[in-house]
Structures are given as structure tokens and as C-alpha cells.
Write an enzyme that holds these catalytic residues in place. Structure first.
Site, PDB file in Angstrom:
ATOM      1  CG  HIS A  50      -2.021   0.960   1.175  1.00 29.86           C
ATOM      2  ND1 HIS A  50      -1.825   2.316   1.174  1.00 29.86           N
ATOM      3  CD2 HIS A  50      -3.360   0.763   1.111  1.00 29.86           C
ATOM      4  CE1 HIS A  50      -2.989   2.931   1.107  1.00 29.86           C
ATOM      5  NE2 HIS A  50      -3.937   2.001   1.071  1.00 29.86           N
ATOM      6  CG  HIS A  51       2.418   4.911  -2.889  1.00 26.71           C
ATOM      7  ND1 HIS A  51       3.765   4.629  -2.973  1.00 26.71           N
ATOM      8  CD2 HIS A  51       2.287   6.221  -3.171  1.00 26.71           C
ATOM      9  CE1 HIS A  51       4.420   5.728  -3.290  1.00 26.71           C
ATOM     10  NE2 HIS A  51       3.552   6.713  -3.419  1.00 26.71           N
ATOM     11  CB  ALA A  52      -1.138   5.254   2.247  1.00 23.93           C
TER      12      ALA A  52
END
Length: 73
Positions: A50-52
Site C-alpha cells: 500500500h503506497h500510503a
């Protein structure tokens, strides 16, 4: 983290299954069949994050650690 190994398959791409109705930010890593090429070993690796929570820099650090481990053996 979720890990899986598919030692029978030399893949160039892999999509990790998931249900979008369930909130899931757990990193997923899959390894494939180890192949010998020109006196070198190659193992496919698919990483879904997840890029967050992390970016390419962190994935790169993870891959570097995997490479260090493989170089020792």
C-alpha cells in the site's frame, strides 16, 4: 506480511488476490521458481504494498536485503 512461494512457476508478473470490500494494507510478497542463467541464479519476486504505508525506496531496501541473503547462500 503475507508470503507465498510458487516454486513451479517462473513468472514475470503476478497479481495478488484480494477483496476490495475488506480493508487490507498488509504487504504481500510472492517468490517463484529459481532459474539458472549464465552462472547466475534468478528468482522472480512479486511485491504488493500500500503506497500510503511505504514507497519505492522502502521496497528497494527490502529487495536489497533479500539479495544480500541470497548472495550468502
Amino acid at each position: 506480511m503475507h508470503y507465498s512461494v510458487i516454486p513451479w512457476l517462473d513468472f514475470t508478473s503476478l497479481s495478488h488476490a484480494r477483496s476490495f470490500s475488506f480493508p487490507d494494507s498488509c504487504p504481500k510478497v510472492s517468490f517463484g521458481k529459481m532459474i539458472s542463467e549464465s552462472d547466475r541464479l534468478r528468482i522472480p519476486c512479486a511485491i504488493h504494498v500500500h503506497h500510503a504505508l511505504m514507497d519505492g525506496f522502502h521496497v528497494g531496501q527490502f529487495v536489497d536485503k533479500i539479495q544480500e541473503f541470497l548472495n550468502q547462500n
